[in-house]
Design a protein around this motif. Sequence first.
Motif, PDB file in Angstrom:
ATOM      1  N   ARG A 171      19.412  33.783 101.288  1.00 57.66           N
ATOM      2  CA  ARG A 171      18.992  33.349 103.142  1.00 57.66           C
ATOM      3  C   ARG A 171      18.372  34.553 103.762  1.00 57.66           C
ATOM      4  O   ARG A 171      18.401  34.406 104.980  1.00 57.66           O
ATOM      5  N   HIS A 172      17.923  35.602 102.942  1.00 54.44           N
ATOM      6  CA  HIS A 172      17.827  36.772 103.628  1.00 54.44           C
ATOM      7  C   HIS A 172      16.386  37.244 103.424  1.00 54.44           C
ATOM      8  O   HIS A 172      16.175  36.844 102.305  1.00 54.44           O
ATOM      9  N   ASP A 173      15.676  36.574 104.680  1.00 51.56           N
ATOM     10  CA  ASP A 173      14.106  36.244 105.009  1.00 51.56           C
ATOM     11  C   ASP A 173      13.362  37.968 104.295  1.00 51.56           C
ATOM     12  O   ASP A 173      12.634  37.316 103.409  1.00 51.56           O
ATOM     13  N   ASP A 174      13.922  38.536 104.373  1.00 50.87           N
ATOM     14  CA  ASP A 174      13.190  39.886 103.303  1.00 50.87           C
ATOM     15  C   ASP A 174      13.286  39.846 102.373  1.00 50.87           C
ATOM     16  O   ASP A 174      12.424  40.383 101.471  1.00 50.87           O
ATOM     17  N   LYS A 176      13.873  36.405 100.602  1.00 52.78           N
ATOM     18  CA  LYS A 176      13.239  35.435  99.958  1.00 52.78           C
ATOM     19  C   LYS A 176      11.211  35.162 100.078  1.00 52.78           C
ATOM     20  O   LYS A 176      10.445  34.867  99.108  1.00 52.78           O
ATOM     21  N   GLY A 177      10.777  36.692 100.888  1.00 51.72           N
ATOM     22  CA  GLY A 177       9.134  36.848 100.777  1.00 51.72           C
ATOM     23  C   GLY A 177       9.214  37.204  99.889  1.00 51.72           C
ATOM     24  O   GLY A 177       6.952  36.577  98.817  1.00 51.72           O
ATOM     25  N   SER A 180      11.522  33.851  96.399  1.00 53.03           N
ATOM     26  CA  SER A 180      11.616  32.617  97.275  1.00 53.03           C
ATOM     27  C   SER A 180      13.489  31.569  96.817  1.00 53.03           C
ATOM     28  O   SER A 180      14.028  31.001  97.373  1.00 53.03           O
TER      29      SER A 180
END
Length: 256
Positions: A171-174, A176-177, A180
């Motif tokens: 769930r951490h955007d940095d 997942k980028g 994924s």
Amino acid sequence: ARYTNQSDQLPEGEYGPRSAQSLCKLKARDGWRDRLKGILQANQVQTTLPYSTTDVENNLDCDWLAIVHADGNGLGQVFLKFDEYIKSDANDAEGRNRAYIDQLRQFSLALDECTEKAFCRALSVVRSRKGITPIVPLVLGGDDLTVVCDGRQALQFTKAFIECFEEETKRHDDVKGIMSKGVTSCAGVAIVKPHFPFFAGYELAEELLRSAKREKPCSAIDFHVLYDASGPDLERIRRELTKDQGDTHLVARPSL
């Protein structure tokens, strides 16, 4: 190494000669404890941790100790090929280099944050002894975790940490980028008697981690309770516990 008897450089209650390297480590200890205190406060964890591994051995009545060494899966390859993950509209080398630096830093800090949060969340499954949570983190950063803890609670803590680490990275955007599906993790858990040499126990934990890594990309834990003091050689231990020409493994266990 240079040795000294200067008692004014040692923590209160500690005496005797120390190498220059040991003195530097002792001086850095307070800084590590301040960082750990900040991590606990940032994650709203109200608990008291032992001052040192000696406290776990001598003051908390732990009849077994565990050395837990956990490491994320697949990150080595990500860092080796990190340029392939860079998102940048820059047309020049300087702009692309800046994007590389910024995004690598963001990803590294995100892994730090996920590991710290997972550690703090996993503390909730560890029962306190004498008002103190019997676990001492030695490495806590990036995708790495090394702790010494109560051997009887080591597996439940390790399982909780790995599950929380997976959840945090998903769930951490940095993170997942770049990855994924988040990051899985493996761990080796060496459970030994108090006063067993730390370096030998850590080597066993590393061997167990390498064994658990055979299950990647899945998360996995491999552990061993060391009753035999003749030497923590995992290959020898497993060989002696394999019977019937290799058909029966007395240490077989499911992956996490």
